[in-house]
Design a protein around this motif. Structure first.
Motif, short mmCIF file in Angstrom:
data_model
loop_
_atom_site.label_atom_id
_atom_site.label_comp_id
_atom_site.label_asym_id
_atom_site.label_seq_id
_atom_site.Cartn_x
_atom_site.Cartn_y
_atom_site.Cartn_z
N ASN A 54 -4.47 0.93 12.50
CA ASN A 54 -5.74 0.71 13.12
C ASN A 54 -6.45 -0.67 12.80
OD1 ASN A 54 -8.60 0.55 13.78
ND2 ASN A 54 -8.89 2.96 13.28
N SER A 55 -6.42 -1.65 13.64
CA SER A 55 -6.63 -2.87 13.18
C SER A 55 -7.99 -3.07 12.75
CB SER A 55 -6.28 -3.90 14.42
OG SER A 55 -7.31 -3.52 15.46
N ARG A 56 -9.00 -2.12 12.86
CA ARG A 56 -10.41 -2.01 12.37
C ARG A 56 -10.26 -1.87 10.92
NH1 ARG A 56 -11.36 0.81 17.34
NH2 ARG A 56 -11.07 2.41 16.33
N LEU A 57 -9.18 -1.20 10.39
CA LEU A 57 -9.22 -1.03 8.99
C LEU A 57 -8.85 -2.08 8.05
CD1 LEU A 57 -7.74 2.61 9.19
CD2 LEU A 57 -9.93 1.99 8.65
N ALA A 58 -9.25 -2.16 7.02
CA ALA A 58 -9.00 -3.50 6.29
C ALA A 58 -7.47 -3.08 5.81
CB ALA A 58 -9.78 -3.45 4.99
N ALA A 59 -6.74 -4.00 5.37
CA ALA A 59 -5.23 -3.86 5.04
C ALA A 59 -5.41 -3.29 3.68
CB ALA A 59 -4.69 -5.18 4.70
N GLY A 60 -4.40 -2.11 3.61
CA GLY A 60 -4.16 -1.21 2.32
C GLY A 60 -5.29 0.00 2.47
N THR A 61 -5.82 0.09 3.49
CA THR A 61 -7.04 1.17 3.30
C THR A 61 -6.43 2.32 4.65
OG1 THR A 61 -8.38 0.36 5.18
CG2 THR A 61 -8.83 -0.07 2.85
N PRO A 70 0.83 -1.06 0.10
CA PRO A 70 0.14 0.03 -0.03
C PRO A 70 0.99 1.09 0.10
CG PRO A 70 -0.49 -1.48 1.84
CD PRO A 70 0.78 -2.01 1.13
N HIS A 71 0.47 2.34 -0.63
CA HIS A 71 1.16 3.56 -0.63
C HIS A 71 0.15 4.60 0.02
CE1 HIS A 71 3.55 1.34 -3.34
NE2 HIS A 71 4.32 2.32 -3.57
N PHE A 72 0.35 5.40 0.58
CA PHE A 72 -0.14 6.35 1.25
C PHE A 72 0.43 7.74 1.00
CE2 PHE A 72 -1.07 2.83 3.87
CZ PHE A 72 -2.17 2.72 3.58
N HIS A 73 -0.22 8.96 0.99
CA HIS A 73 0.11 10.42 0.76
C HIS A 73 -0.61 11.29 1.88
CE1 HIS A 73 -3.32 12.25 -0.99
NE2 HIS A 73 -3.72 10.94 -1.34
N ASN A 74 0.07 12.26 2.17
CA ASN A 74 -0.61 13.17 3.00
C ASN A 74 -0.44 14.69 2.34
OD1 ASN A 74 -1.57 14.69 5.24
ND2 ASN A 74 0.14 14.57 6.42
N THR A 75 -1.27 15.03 1.24
CA THR A 75 -1.24 16.06 0.41
C THR A 75 -2.26 17.01 1.34
OG1 THR A 75 -1.27 15.07 -1.69
CG2 THR A 75 -2.02 17.03 -1.91
N GLU A 76 -3.17 16.56 1.87
CA GLU A 76 -3.98 17.62 2.76
C GLU A 76 -3.35 17.99 4.03
OE1 GLU A 76 -7.32 15.32 3.68
OE2 GLU A 76 -7.84 14.57 1.58
N SER A 118 -2.51 -1.11 7.61
CA SER A 118 -1.37 -1.86 7.36
C SER A 118 0.01 -1.34 8.04
CB SER A 118 -0.86 -1.88 5.83
OG SER A 118 -2.09 -2.36 5.07
N LYS A 119 0.79 -2.24 8.53
CA LYS A 119 1.88 -1.80 9.44
C LYS A 119 2.89 -1.95 8.36
CE LYS A 119 1.23 -3.13 13.96
NZ LYS A 119 1.92 -3.57 15.22
N GLU A 120 2.96 -2.20 7.12
CA GLU A 120 4.24 -2.13 6.27
C GLU A 120 3.60 -1.49 4.92
OE1 GLU A 120 5.54 -5.83 5.23
OE2 GLU A 120 6.24 -6.34 7.59
N PHE A 121 4.07 -0.33 4.75
CA PHE A 121 3.65 0.47 3.55
C PHE A 121 4.61 1.59 2.97
CE2 PHE A 121 2.65 2.54 7.50
CZ PHE A 121 2.99 3.91 7.15
#
Length: 81
Positions: free
Chosen positions: A61-68, A7-13, A22-25
């Motif tokens: 957050n373990s309640r979130l699906a992996a990659g979200t 998974p890839h995440f960004h913080n444009t906001e 996910s713990k690895e991203f």
């Protein structure tokens, strides 16, 4: 790049914190062309990590699906860049 598996995440906001399922991203910083090197982050046994490039605080957050993420807008899609 293996966008389909890591998974890839960004913080444009410019959010103070992003919750991830996910713990690895990879963090890309902001959306291109304002991104930083796409750095691989691994929380290991911890439940949070700070990106060394953009200082985004990621919390598992373990309640979130992996990659979200919360917010969903923090998920990076290479085809949308």
């Amino acid at each position: 790049m293996a966008h389909g598996t890591t998974p890839h995440f960004h913080n444009t906001e410019g959010l103070r914190q992003i919750e991830v399922g996910s713990k690895e991203f990879q963090c890309v910083g902001a959306l291109p062309p304002f991104d930083h090197p796409h750095v691989y982050l691994d929380m290991g046994k911890d439940s949070e990590i700070v990106c060394p490039y953009c200082s985004t605080h990621f919390v598992f957050n373990s309640r979130l699906a992996a990659g979200t993420a919360s917010p969903l807008s923090a998920i990076y899609h290479a085809d949308a860049a």
